[in-house]
Design an enzyme around this catalytic site. Structure first.
Site, PDB file in Angstrom:
ATOM      1  N   ARG A 117       0.854  -1.186   0.000  1.00 43.55           N
ATOM      2  CA  ARG A 117       0.000   0.000   0.000  1.00 43.55           C
ATOM      3  C   ARG A 117       0.890   1.236   0.000  1.00 43.55           C
ATOM      4  O   ARG A 117       2.108   1.119   0.137  1.00 43.55           O
ATOM      5  CB  ARG A 117      -0.968   0.002   1.176  1.00 43.55           C
ATOM      6  CG  ARG A 117      -0.311   0.011   2.536  1.00 43.55           C
ATOM      7  CD  ARG A 117      -1.334   0.088   3.662  1.00 43.55           C
ATOM      8  NE  ARG A 117      -0.677  -0.061   4.948  1.00 43.55           N
ATOM      9  CZ  ARG A 117      -1.301  -0.096   6.113  1.00 43.55           C
ATOM     10  NH1 ARG A 117      -2.610   0.005   6.177  1.00 43.55           N
ATOM     11  NH2 ARG A 117      -0.628  -0.234   7.232  1.00 43.55           N
ATOM     12  N   ASN A 155      -4.527   8.057   5.014  1.00 46.71           N
ATOM     13  CA  ASN A 155      -4.346   7.206   6.189  1.00 46.71           C
ATOM     14  C   ASN A 155      -2.878   7.198   6.570  1.00 46.71           C
ATOM     15  O   ASN A 155      -2.022   6.888   5.743  1.00 46.71           O
ATOM     16  CB  ASN A 155      -4.789   5.762   5.912  1.00 46.71           C
ATOM     17  CG  ASN A 155      -4.749   4.924   7.177  1.00 46.71           C
ATOM     18  OD1 ASN A 155      -5.537   5.147   8.083  1.00 46.71           O
ATOM     19  ND2 ASN A 155      -3.800   4.008   7.257  1.00 46.71           N
ATOM     20  N   GLU A 156      -2.594   7.602   7.788  1.00 49.49           N
ATOM     21  CA  GLU A 156      -1.207   7.615   8.274  1.00 49.49           C
ATOM     22  C   GLU A 156      -0.255   8.092   7.181  1.00 49.49           C
ATOM     23  O   GLU A 156       0.620   7.332   6.716  1.00 49.49           O
ATOM     24  CB  GLU A 156      -0.803   6.237   8.790  1.00 49.49           C
ATOM     25  CG  GLU A 156      -1.536   5.839  10.050  1.00 49.49           C
ATOM     26  CD  GLU A 156      -1.021   4.556  10.674  1.00 49.49           C
ATOM     27  OE1 GLU A 156      -0.321   3.790   9.986  1.00 49.49           O
ATOM     28  OE2 GLU A 156      -1.324   4.304  11.853  1.00 49.49           O
ATOM     29  N   GLU A 313      -6.839   4.794  16.116  1.00 48.79           N
ATOM     30  CA  GLU A 313      -6.527   3.366  15.996  1.00 48.79           C
ATOM     31  C   GLU A 313      -5.696   2.905  17.180  1.00 48.79           C
ATOM     32  O   GLU A 313      -4.771   3.592  17.609  1.00 48.79           O
ATOM     33  CB  GLU A 313      -5.646   3.100  14.762  1.00 48.79           C
ATOM     34  CG  GLU A 313      -6.323   3.149  13.436  1.00 48.79           C
ATOM     35  CD  GLU A 313      -5.320   2.798  12.331  1.00 48.79           C
ATOM     36  OE1 GLU A 313      -4.369   2.047  12.590  1.00 48.79           O
ATOM     37  OE2 GLU A 313      -5.500   3.307  11.219  1.00 48.79           O
ATOM     38  N   TRP A 321       2.176  -7.283  12.893  1.00 46.88           N
ATOM     39  CA  TRP A 321       3.361  -6.849  12.156  1.00 46.88           C
ATOM     40  C   TRP A 321       4.653  -6.920  12.960  1.00 46.88           C
ATOM     41  O   TRP A 321       5.698  -6.516  12.480  1.00 46.88           O
ATOM     42  CB  TRP A 321       3.159  -5.439  11.586  1.00 46.88           C
ATOM     43  CG  TRP A 321       2.361  -4.503  12.453  1.00 46.88           C
ATOM     44  CD1 TRP A 321       1.043  -4.175  12.310  1.00 46.88           C
ATOM     45  CD2 TRP A 321       2.820  -3.759  13.600  1.00 46.88           C
ATOM     46  NE1 TRP A 321       0.642  -3.288  13.287  1.00 46.88           N
ATOM     47  CE2 TRP A 321       1.717  -3.014  14.090  1.00 46.88           C
ATOM     48  CE3 TRP A 321       4.037  -3.664  14.261  1.00 46.88           C
ATOM     49  CZ2 TRP A 321       1.803  -2.181  15.201  1.00 46.88           C
ATOM     50  CZ3 TRP A 321       4.128  -2.834  15.377  1.00 46.88           C
ATOM     51  CH2 TRP A 321       3.013  -2.107  15.821  1.00 46.88           C
ATOM     52  N   GLU A 361      -3.431  -8.428   6.829  1.00 47.31           N
ATOM     53  CA  GLU A 361      -3.688  -8.108   8.241  1.00 47.31           C
ATOM     54  C   GLU A 361      -4.689  -9.073   8.867  1.00 47.31           C
ATOM     55  O   GLU A 361      -5.337  -8.745   9.856  1.00 47.31           O
ATOM     56  CB  GLU A 361      -4.133  -6.656   8.348  1.00 47.31           C
ATOM     57  CG  GLU A 361      -3.000  -5.744   7.914  1.00 47.31           C
ATOM     58  CD  GLU A 361      -3.257  -4.280   8.175  1.00 47.31           C
ATOM     59  OE1 GLU A 361      -4.358  -3.810   7.870  1.00 47.31           O
ATOM     60  OE2 GLU A 361      -2.344  -3.616   8.677  1.00 47.31           O
ATOM     61  N   LYS A 362      -4.806 -10.265   8.298  1.00 44.94           N
ATOM     62  CA  LYS A 362      -5.830 -11.191   8.791  1.00 44.94           C
ATOM     63  C   LYS A 362      -5.549 -11.667  10.210  1.00 44.94           C
ATOM     64  O   LYS A 362      -6.465 -12.068  10.916  1.00 44.94           O
ATOM     65  CB  LYS A 362      -6.026 -12.376   7.839  1.00 44.94           C
ATOM     66  CG  LYS A 362      -4.793 -13.198   7.541  1.00 44.94           C
ATOM     67  CD  LYS A 362      -5.138 -14.288   6.524  1.00 44.94           C
ATOM     68  CE  LYS A 362      -3.907 -15.003   6.024  1.00 44.94           C
ATOM     69  NZ  LYS A 362      -2.939 -14.112   5.332  1.00 44.94           N
ATOM     70  N   PHE A 363      -4.290 -11.595  10.657  1.00 50.04           N
ATOM     71  CA  PHE A 363      -4.003 -12.022  12.024  1.00 50.04           C
ATOM     72  C   PHE A 363      -3.891 -10.858  12.997  1.00 50.04           C
ATOM     73  O   PHE A 363      -3.382 -11.006  14.103  1.00 50.04           O
ATOM     74  CB  PHE A 363      -2.756 -12.910  12.056  1.00 50.04           C
ATOM     75  CG  PHE A 363      -3.011 -14.240  11.387  1.00 50.04           C
ATOM     76  CD1 PHE A 363      -3.973 -15.106  11.876  1.00 50.04           C
ATOM     77  CD2 PHE A 363      -2.322 -14.592  10.231  1.00 50.04           C
ATOM     78  CE1 PHE A 363      -4.240 -16.316  11.254  1.00 50.04           C
ATOM     79  CE2 PHE A 363      -2.577 -15.802   9.596  1.00 50.04           C
ATOM     80  CZ  PHE A 363      -3.551 -16.668  10.105  1.00 50.04           C
ATOM     81  N   HIS A 364      -4.335  -9.680  12.549  1.00 46.86           N
ATOM     82  CA  HIS A 364      -4.381  -8.523  13.457  1.00 46.86           C
ATOM     83  C   HIS A 364      -5.679  -8.612  14.249  1.00 46.86           C
ATOM     84  O   HIS A 364      -6.729  -8.905  13.697  1.00 46.86           O
ATOM     85  CB  HIS A 364      -4.364  -7.243  12.615  1.00 46.86           C
ATOM     86  CG  HIS A 364      -4.049  -6.010  13.394  1.00 46.86           C
ATOM     87  ND1 HIS A 364      -4.935  -5.443  14.283  1.00 46.86           N
ATOM     88  CD2 HIS A 364      -2.953  -5.225  13.397  1.00 46.86           C
ATOM     89  CE1 HIS A 364      -4.384  -4.353  14.805  1.00 46.86           C
ATOM     90  NE2 HIS A 364      -3.178  -4.197  14.283  1.00 46.86           N
TER      91      HIS A 364
HETATM   92  C1  GAL Z   1      -1.929   1.195  11.022  1.00 47.09           C
HETATM   93  C2  GAL Z   1      -2.765   1.414   9.783  1.00 47.09           C
HETATM   94  C3  GAL Z   1      -3.932   0.458   9.693  1.00 47.09           C
HETATM   95  C4  GAL Z   1      -3.478  -0.931  10.022  1.00 47.09           C
HETATM   96  C5  GAL Z   1      -2.865  -0.934  11.387  1.00 47.09           C
HETATM   97  C6  GAL Z   1      -2.428  -2.286  11.864  1.00 47.09           C
HETATM   98  O1  GAL Z   1      -0.640   1.629  10.828  1.00 47.09           O
HETATM   99  O2  GAL Z   1      -3.257   2.721   9.730  1.00 47.09           O
HETATM  100  O3  GAL Z   1      -4.467   0.538   8.404  1.00 47.09           O
HETATM  101  O4  GAL Z   1      -2.556  -1.344   9.067  1.00 47.09           O
HETATM  102  O5  GAL Z   1      -1.729  -0.124  11.371  1.00 47.09           O
HETATM  103  O6  GAL Z   1      -1.823  -2.224  13.123  1.00 47.09           O
END
Ligand code: GAL
Length: 668
Positions: A117, A155-156, A313, A321, A361-364
């Protein structure tokens, strides 16, 4: 409509509670279940469409709003306010493939391809044009939608593409430098190009600080950090201005990453947005991650210039990650949220609502885990919604602190450059070393920029402000001269804004005020320590420092600098200026903070012991709200409280014994 704290066009009832919501990843049947679960959890806010560019504009210039129309209507019908994304963060494949020149390039010339991304160069005119076309289409389409509470730009910004070294960036960098310096002579002076034969004779020779055989010119690195920050900020401003033109009544935000990154100068960006938002994820590997969380939250309040802000967030449990991603302990999610609220957050939101079943990000973790609603996490999510609903009176409350920490991103950028006395020095760690002592003793602090008005504070901490402008040095001097107390730590006041050393002995910018003079730095290797006169030790950094007019409070007791100044205190006009020439251990920092605050009559919010966070806010009706968070799995006693716990309606006296993990919000 505007709540007393944050600006909204459609304010949720009470504190905001919600998440990033990605219904485009799910079937419609799931949307209805989502709404039902959101109601159960007390969710009243979602961020929508944040990564929806390829959905909203599936091919160049053809916009498709049907899906999001339906979702916006559904959310609106259920009283869920929407922070609508401008969706510009992640450009679609059709755009990147048609305009490969917009892909970011790293300092060694590697192109960062499509497939993750944020594959866009912040200086790309192509990206700018297409992204603004999308913003305009989205804003025109949803301008009057009743669920639209807020615009969520991108976003960020700069999360993955903060620095781009491509040819387009090189041209933009030269333009930026011309603007800053006017002439090449001036650039040659600022960059000290007499060194290593770096003199420029034509603008085209000037490059971004790409990978070179050895250290690239430090001032060029510093200017490139400034330039890159400006380029990203100009994307925010361009989107914001367009949104303001189309929907003047809808406030604009974007999610910052205060604390997590130094790349963006958020203290400067704060006033650009109507609502400051922050994303925060716990830092792994810290013994007390809650201290870093608190510091980031306090800095976010500084970015918001003391006003309320949104926690856009965080994670309900593990992220995905890290190397090994730790699930949060039971209750930890709530304790994290309450700490953010105690420091000014009026929205508690998460990445993300429902855990994705596929993708990177399925395991977030999420508010609704893969295992569904019958889970510890979802139960805690519902319980948290009930607790937040009891905290209406936090809206519009304020903090009132006597201690300020000076924070400066340029000092952070410059201080951590290569070719310095030590690469083991970390700006944020040094700030946190001192911040943690105030956290532990229960004294609130404000983290403010170097241009802040210091007149309302009794004590100003200046942690490792390597780059110090004349204006900042004068402001701190003025603060002390009229009776304030400042504490300056090592590697402060060393260079000016061009990264040129202030000569005559360190720390040039503060030497006279501090009444000391350092002739040499003696940084320490990892694990190496030097004894101090009180029996404690210093690590990371020491200095050959002598007092010129200051009183020596602690001196070095071993090594070649035995007898030299480790900690000093100087009477400067009507005030006092302390200097700390090394990294002190936590007990010594605690002792100094307690001594100085006691001398100044600065009282802790309450008296407690290790692992308990206490924070005070003043409500709109001028009551005291004392937040108490026991981060330990053991009982803790707190004295000095009295009033009613808003979370339970119980009367709290002093002392009070906290159960493991217990929290209170005491109104008095
Ligand atoms: C942030 C981001 C989100 C998601 C999240 C995961 O940095 O804005 O889209 O990726 O981390 O922790």
């Amino acid at each position: 409509m505007t709540a007393a704290g944050l600006r909204w066009s459609v304010a949720p009832t009470g504190l905001g509670y919600g998440a990033d919501y990605y219904p485009e990843q799910w079937e419609k049947s799931t949307w209805l279940e989502d709404i039902e679960l959101m109601h159960r959890a007390g969710v009243n806010y979602v961020s929508l469409g944040v990564f929806a560019w390829s959905w909203l504009e599936p091919e160049p210039g053809r916009f498709h709003f049907d899906t999001f129309d339906e979702i916006m209507d559904l959310l609106g019908a259920h009283d869920i306010s929407v922070g609508l994304g401008t969706a510009t963060s992640s450009p679609p494949a059709w755009l990147v493939c048609r305009h490969p020149e917009m892909r970011p390039v790293d300092d060694s010339g590697r192109v960062l391809e499509f497939g993750g991304r944020q594959s866009w160069c912040p200086s790309s005119p192509v990206y700018r044009e297409f992204s603004l076309r999308l913003v305009e289409a989205v804003a025109e389409h949803y301008r009057d939608h009743p669920a639209l509470a807020l615009w969520h730009v991108s976003n960020e910004l700069g999360c993955h593409n903060a620095r781009c070294y491509c040819e387009t960036s090189a041209v933009a960098f030269r333009r930026w430098l011309r603007n800053r310096y006017g002439t090449l002579d001036e650039l040659n002076r600022a960059w000290a190009t007499a060194f290593w034969s770096q003199r420029y004779t034509d603008w085209f020779e000037v490059q971004p600080p790409r990978l070179a055989p050895t250290f690239p010119n430090p001032t060029s690195q510093l200017d490139f950090a400034r330039f890159s920050d400006d380029e990203l900020r100009s994307q925010l401003l361009a989107e914001r201005d367009l949104l303001r033109r189309i929907t003047p009544g809808v406030p604009v935000t974007t999610n910052f990453m205060v604390g997590a990154t130094k790349n963006m100068n958020y203290l400067a960006w704060g006033p650009d947005v109507d609502v400051v938002s922050n994303d925060h994820y716990l830092v792994e590997g810290l013994a007390e991650p809650e201290v870093e969380l608190a510091m980031s939250a306090d800095l976010t309040r500084g970015v918001a210039r003391g006003r309320s802000w949104m926690l856009m967030e965080q994670s309900t449990s593990a992220v995905n990650w890290g190397t090994v991603n730790r699930a949060k302990r039971p209750g930890e999610m709530w304790r994290n949220s309450l700490s953010q609220v105690s420091r000014g957050a009026e929205v508690i939101a998460y990445f993300q609502w429902r855990a994705s079943s596929a993708g990177a990000e399925k395991f977030h973790s999420a508010m609704v885990p893969h295992a569904g609603e019958s889970t510890r996490v979802f139960e805690e999510v519902v319980a948290q919604g009930e607790l937040l609903a009891r905290l209406d009176q936090v809206i519009g409350s304020r903090s009132q602190n006597s201690v300020a920490f000076l924070v400066d991103y340029e000092a952070w950028w410059a201080g951590e450059l290569d070719s310095h006395p030590s690469q083991n020095f970390r700006y944020r760690d040094e700030a946190m070393r001192w911040y943690a002592a105030f956290w532990r003793v229960g004294i609130g602090v404000d983290l403010v920029g170097v241009d802040a008005d210091l007149s309302g504070y009794s004590l100003v901490i200046v942690p490792t402000l390597y780059l110090t402008t004349d204006a900042t040095a004068a402001a701190v001097d003025r603060f002390v001269s009229v009776g304030g107390t400042a504490l300056v730590t090592y590697f402060s006041g060393i260079v000016d804004e061009s990264d040129h050393v202030r000569l005559g002995g360190y720390p040039g910018a503060f030497r006279d005020m501090l009444g000391i003079r350092t002739q040499e730095f003696l940084p320490l290797r990892p694990g190496q320590t030097v004894d101090l006169s009180d029996g404690s030790t210093a690590s990371v950094w020491t200095e050959d420092c002598v007092a010129t007019s200051a009183e020596t409070v602690l001196s070095y007791a071993s090594s070649q600098i035995a007898g030299r100044v480790a900690v000093s205190r100087n009477n400067h006009r009507h005030g006092h200026a302390w200097y700390v020439s090394c990294a002190l251990g936590p007990e010594t920092v605690d002792a100094l903070v307690q001594r100085i605050t006691a001398e100044l009559g600065i009282q802790p919010v309450a008296h407690t012991s290790d692992g308990v966070e206490v924070v005070r806010r003043i409500s709109r009706d001028n009551h005291t709200l004392t937040f108490v968070i026991n981060h330990r799995d053991e009982e803790r006693t707190v004295t000095g409280l009295g009033g009613m716990d808003v979370l339970t309606d119980e009367t709290i006296g002093s002392p009070v014994v906290l159960r493991p993990g217990q929290t209170l919000v005491v109104r008095s």
